[in-house]
Motif scaffolding. Sequence first.
Motif, PDB file in Angstrom:
ATOM      1  N   PRO A   1       6.774   1.460  -5.797  1.00  0.00           N
ATOM      2  CA  PRO A   1       7.955   2.304  -5.519  1.00  0.00           C
ATOM      3  C   PRO A   1       9.160   1.506  -5.035  1.00  0.00           C
ATOM      4  O   PRO A   1       9.558   1.578  -3.870  1.00  0.00           O
ATOM      5  N   LEU A   2       9.762   0.745  -5.946  1.00  0.00           N
ATOM      6  CA  LEU A   2      10.935  -0.068  -5.615  1.00  0.00           C
ATOM      7  C   LEU A   2      12.196   0.600  -6.138  1.00  0.00           C
ATOM      8  O   LEU A   2      12.215   1.116  -7.258  1.00  0.00           O
ATOM      9  N   ALA A   3      13.250   0.557  -5.341  1.00  0.00           N
ATOM     10  CA  ALA A   3      14.530   1.133  -5.756  1.00  0.00           C
ATOM     11  C   ALA A   3      15.191   0.227  -6.784  1.00  0.00           C
ATOM     12  O   ALA A   3      15.298  -0.985  -6.591  1.00  0.00           O
ATOM     13  N   GLU A   4      15.653   0.803  -7.880  1.00  0.00           N
ATOM     14  CA  GLU A   4      16.265   0.030  -8.967  1.00  0.00           C
ATOM     15  C   GLU A   4      17.730  -0.265  -8.642  1.00  0.00           C
ATOM     16  O   GLU A   4      18.517   0.641  -8.374  1.00  0.00           O
ATOM     17  N   PRO A   5      18.138  -1.545  -8.630  1.00  0.00           N
ATOM     18  CA  PRO A   5      19.544  -1.867  -8.345  1.00  0.00           C
ATOM     19  C   PRO A   5      20.456  -1.421  -9.483  1.00  0.00           C
ATOM     20  O   PRO A   5      20.095  -1.492 -10.655  1.00  0.00           O
TER      21      PRO A   5
ATOM     22  N   PHE B   1       1.825  -1.568  10.486  1.00  0.00           N
ATOM     23  CA  PHE B   1       2.800  -1.092   9.502  1.00  0.00           C
ATOM     24  C   PHE B   1       2.069  -0.458   8.328  1.00  0.00           C
ATOM     25  O   PHE B   1       0.881  -0.730   8.082  1.00  0.00           O
ATOM     26  N   ASP B   2       2.783   0.405   7.603  1.00  0.00           N
ATOM     27  CA  ASP B   2       2.282   0.956   6.352  1.00  0.00           C
ATOM     28  C   ASP B   2       2.532  -0.054   5.234  1.00  0.00           C
ATOM     29  O   ASP B   2       3.532  -0.775   5.239  1.00  0.00           O
ATOM     30  N   VAL B   3       1.632  -0.078   4.252  1.00  0.00           N
ATOM     31  CA  VAL B   3       1.743  -1.017   3.140  1.00  0.00           C
ATOM     32  C   VAL B   3       2.142  -0.233   1.890  1.00  0.00           C
ATOM     33  O   VAL B   3       1.313   0.437   1.288  1.00  0.00           O
ATOM     34  N   PRO B   4       3.413  -0.309   1.482  1.00  0.00           N
ATOM     35  CA  PRO B   4       3.889   0.560   0.401  1.00  0.00           C
ATOM     36  C   PRO B   4       3.517   0.105  -1.001  1.00  0.00           C
ATOM     37  O   PRO B   4       3.453   0.924  -1.918  1.00  0.00           O
ATOM     38  N   ASP B   5       3.290  -1.194  -1.191  1.00  0.00           N
ATOM     39  CA  ASP B   5       3.138  -1.747  -2.532  1.00  0.00           C
ATOM     40  C   ASP B   5       1.751  -2.349  -2.728  1.00  0.00           C
ATOM     41  O   ASP B   5       1.257  -3.087  -1.867  1.00  0.00           O
ATOM     42  N   ALA B   6       1.139  -2.044  -3.873  1.00  0.00           N
ATOM     43  CA  ALA B   6      -0.069  -2.759  -4.261  1.00  0.00           C
ATOM     44  C   ALA B   6       0.301  -4.182  -4.674  1.00  0.00           C
ATOM     45  O   ALA B   6       1.446  -4.464  -5.032  1.00  0.00           O
ATOM     46  N   GLY B   7      -0.667  -5.091  -4.615  1.00  0.00           N
ATOM     47  CA  GLY B   7      -0.387  -6.440  -5.081  1.00  0.00           C
ATOM     48  C   GLY B   7      -1.068  -7.517  -4.268  1.00  0.00           C
ATOM     49  O   GLY B   7      -1.846  -7.251  -3.350  1.00  0.00           O
ATOM     50  N   THR B   8      -0.730  -8.760  -4.615  1.00  0.00           N
ATOM     51  CA  THR B   8      -1.300  -9.950  -3.990  1.00  0.00           C
ATOM     52  C   THR B   8      -0.267 -10.561  -3.049  1.00  0.00           C
ATOM     53  O   THR B   8       0.810 -10.965  -3.487  1.00  0.00           O
ATOM     54  N   TYR B   9      -0.602 -10.628  -1.775  1.00  0.00           N
ATOM     55  CA  TYR B   9       0.301 -11.133  -0.736  1.00  0.00           C
ATOM     56  C   TYR B   9      -0.457 -12.145   0.114  1.00  0.00           C
ATOM     57  O   TYR B   9      -1.607 -12.478  -0.154  1.00  0.00           O
ATOM     58  N   TRP B  10       0.193 -12.651   1.173  1.00  0.00           N
ATOM     59  CA  TRP B  10      -0.504 -13.582   2.060  1.00  0.00           C
ATOM     60  C   TRP B  10       0.152 -13.584   3.422  1.00  0.00           C
ATOM     61  O   TRP B  10       1.241 -13.013   3.597  1.00  0.00           O
TER      62      TRP B  10
ATOM     63  N   GLU C   1      -9.829 -13.024   3.868  1.00  0.00           N
ATOM     64  CA  GLU C   1      -9.089 -12.151   2.959  1.00  0.00           C
ATOM     65  C   GLU C   1      -9.095 -10.734   3.512  1.00  0.00           C
ATOM     66  O   GLU C   1     -10.154 -10.155   3.746  1.00  0.00           O
ATOM     67  N   ILE C   2      -7.912 -10.197   3.723  1.00  0.00           N
ATOM     68  CA  ILE C   2      -7.763  -8.807   4.150  1.00  0.00           C
ATOM     69  C   ILE C   2      -7.546  -7.961   2.906  1.00  0.00           C
ATOM     70  O   ILE C   2      -6.637  -8.246   2.123  1.00  0.00           O
ATOM     71  N   ARG C   3      -8.358  -6.930   2.724  1.00  0.00           N
ATOM     72  CA  ARG C   3      -8.223  -6.029   1.572  1.00  0.00           C
ATOM     73  C   ARG C   3      -8.068  -4.603   2.061  1.00  0.00           C
ATOM     74  O   ARG C   3      -8.904  -4.105   2.817  1.00  0.00           O
ATOM     75  N   ILE C   4      -6.991  -3.970   1.621  1.00  0.00           N
ATOM     76  CA  ILE C   4      -6.763  -2.568   1.934  1.00  0.00           C
ATOM     77  C   ILE C   4      -6.255  -1.870   0.675  1.00  0.00           C
ATOM     78  O   ILE C   4      -6.018  -2.511  -0.346  1.00  0.00           O
ATOM     79  N   ARG C   5      -6.080  -0.568   0.749  1.00  0.00           N
ATOM     80  CA  ARG C   5      -5.565   0.203  -0.377  1.00  0.00           C
ATOM     81  C   ARG C   5      -4.079   0.487  -0.191  1.00  0.00           C
ATOM     82  O   ARG C   5      -3.582   0.612   0.938  1.00  0.00           O
ATOM     83  N   GLN C   6      -3.383   0.593  -1.297  1.00  0.00           N
ATOM     84  CA  GLN C   6      -1.957   0.922  -1.279  1.00  0.00           C
ATOM     85  C   GLN C   6      -1.728   2.210  -0.508  1.00  0.00           C
ATOM     86  O   GLN C   6      -2.441   3.197  -0.672  1.00  0.00           O
ATOM     87  N   GLY C   7      -0.709   2.176   0.389  1.00  0.00           N
ATOM     88  CA  GLY C   7      -0.366   3.346   1.184  1.00  0.00           C
ATOM     89  C   GLY C   7      -1.083   3.422   2.509  1.00  0.00           C
ATOM     90  O   GLY C   7      -0.714   4.247   3.357  1.00  0.00           O
ATOM     91  N   GLU C   8      -2.086   2.580   2.728  1.00  0.00           N
ATOM     92  CA  GLU C   8      -2.783   2.592   4.013  1.00  0.00           C
ATOM     93  C   GLU C   8      -1.910   1.981   5.111  1.00  0.00           C
ATOM     94  O   GLU C   8      -0.966   1.242   4.846  1.00  0.00           O
ATOM     95  N   ARG C   9      -2.283   2.301   6.322  1.00  0.00           N
ATOM     96  CA  ARG C   9      -1.643   1.695   7.494  1.00  0.00           C
ATOM     97  C   ARG C   9      -2.509   0.549   7.971  1.00  0.00           C
ATOM     98  O   ARG C   9      -3.725   0.669   8.087  1.00  0.00           O
ATOM     99  N   LEU C  10      -1.873  -0.582   8.238  1.00  0.00           N
ATOM    100  CA  LEU C  10      -2.580  -1.796   8.644  1.00  0.00           C
ATOM    101  C   LEU C  10      -2.254  -2.107  10.097  1.00  0.00           C
ATOM    102  O   LEU C  10      -1.086  -2.084  10.503  1.00  0.00           O
ATOM    103  N   ARG C  11      -3.286  -2.387  10.879  1.00  0.00           N
ATOM    104  CA  ARG C  11      -3.097  -2.816  12.275  1.00  0.00           C
ATOM    105  C   ARG C  11      -3.897  -4.091  12.487  1.00  0.00           C
ATOM    106  O   ARG C  11      -5.120  -4.094  12.321  1.00  0.00           O
ATOM    107  N   VAL C  12      -3.195  -5.181  12.819  1.00  0.00           N
ATOM    108  CA  VAL C  12      -3.848  -6.479  13.008  1.00  0.00           C
ATOM    109  C   VAL C  12      -3.508  -7.000  14.396  1.00  0.00           C
ATOM    110  O   VAL C  12      -2.327  -7.195  14.723  1.00  0.00           O
ATOM    111  N   THR C  13      -4.533  -7.232  15.203  1.00  0.00           N
ATOM    112  CA  THR C  13      -4.352  -7.869  16.506  1.00  0.00           C
ATOM    113  C   THR C  13      -4.536  -9.369  16.329  1.00  0.00           C
ATOM    114  O   THR C  13      -5.583  -9.825  15.857  1.00  0.00           O
TER     115      THR C  13
END
Length: 494
Positions: free
Chosen positions: A329-333, A131-140, A75-87
Amino acid sequence: MRSSRIEALLSESRRRFLLAGAAAALPFVLYRRASSAAAAAEYRLVARKDRIRIVPVPHPETDVWCYNGSVPGPEIRIRQGERLRVTVENLLDEETTVHWHGVRVPNAMDGVPFLTQKPIAARGGTFVYEFDVPDAGTYWYHPHQRGFEQVGRGLSGPLIVEERNPPQVDRDVTWVLDDWRLDRDASIRGGFGNFMDASHAGRIGNTVTVNGQVRESFEVRAGERIRLRLVNTANARIFGLQFADHRPIIIALDGQPVEPHEPAGGRVVLGPAMRADLILDMAGKAGRRYRIMDTFYRRLEYRLLDLVYAEQRLRTRPLETEIRLPANPLAEPDLAVGERHEVVFSGGMMGGMGGMSGMRDGTGGMGGMMGDMSRMMGNMGGMRRGMAWAINGVSASEHIHEPMLVLRRGASYVLRLVNDTAWHHPIHFHGHAFRVISRDGRPTQYREWLDTVLVAPRETTEIAFVADNPGDWMFHCHILEHQAAGMMANIRVA
């Protein structure tokens, strides 16, 4: 007794399902390595073959493909807005990639072979995703190279992006739900990508696991509040979980906050690749057991696990703190001006393959009897090529091909998704989140943001979004056998 029961359930019959349990936590968590808050959080994933224990002793361990020696991967855990680098290092005997499912990444980091990157070479190739991670939440995360087998053999893991101010809970727990098609010796059965699976419901297994293992129980305390993150990483299985004598509250779907609510009928339904964050207040009695059942498939219901209450209570009254999550921070259609397109899914056994003749204009013949003949011949031709499904009359066999749609960057769009088949399809759109605005012409109650929407047989679902992430993006069914058998397309945002 336990051994004989498991042995019986690991039978050749595809109509039997193994009762599955859950681990209390994932095997381990990859914590970030960064010298300062401004630096990228750095991680390393190694894709390799290994052996793990899926079913209890006396059964042997199972040969799997996995990340860092565990299933699911760490499980990778980071904070919203952080930059993630995975080799990512690939020690497999075939190429691979990593797709960050649900994360709005730059196109070059999306992990789609040949479309966004060259696959990571076998036996020692590496690739750095950043990449930067813009959204908090549960991903995979999971491969997009031969995913129907690579994911099916164990390559997947959770990515948790924490809110800056998360809700108060006693525990934040991730359950990665998966299933496996095992033989009696606990080995993974072959036959990946066979046409029977591809043209029906996909590769549904006979052994269900949570966090990679079969267990009987999950220990809780009366009065405890748990944030339970559910991630469905199965190739094809749809879960429908019911919590006996408990009231799960959904606070996020596919990582995106939603108005807190109880699921319809008390059942949490997750198609492949979908996620749900629940608030679960432990309102049971100390010392008691309460079942969690999976009831999605009629006459194939089974017990996932028991919630087992300790003798000692944590508190006498439930927490009364706020559980609503802040919006991402999602743009509303803009539905008033949004450009509309129809997307028709066809094919499969017991379903039409209208227009599946390889024609990119989506036409299906001359109408009347000649049109019916054209559709029948297209169906037969597609099946001879191993293709069972189509989107707008086109069956795609590779990730890279002409885009189905070309969208203007920054514009609003409404897609009308028409499921003209007899099967469920979890439809995933890379690089974006979308609102689900209607089902069969009826407005949705919560207008939930998703990245994967489960469209029922013969159902029509409307989704809306702003095309704000440039590039060529995959749009496909996440029943991985359906994708491999033609149900995928590209959408270009330019």
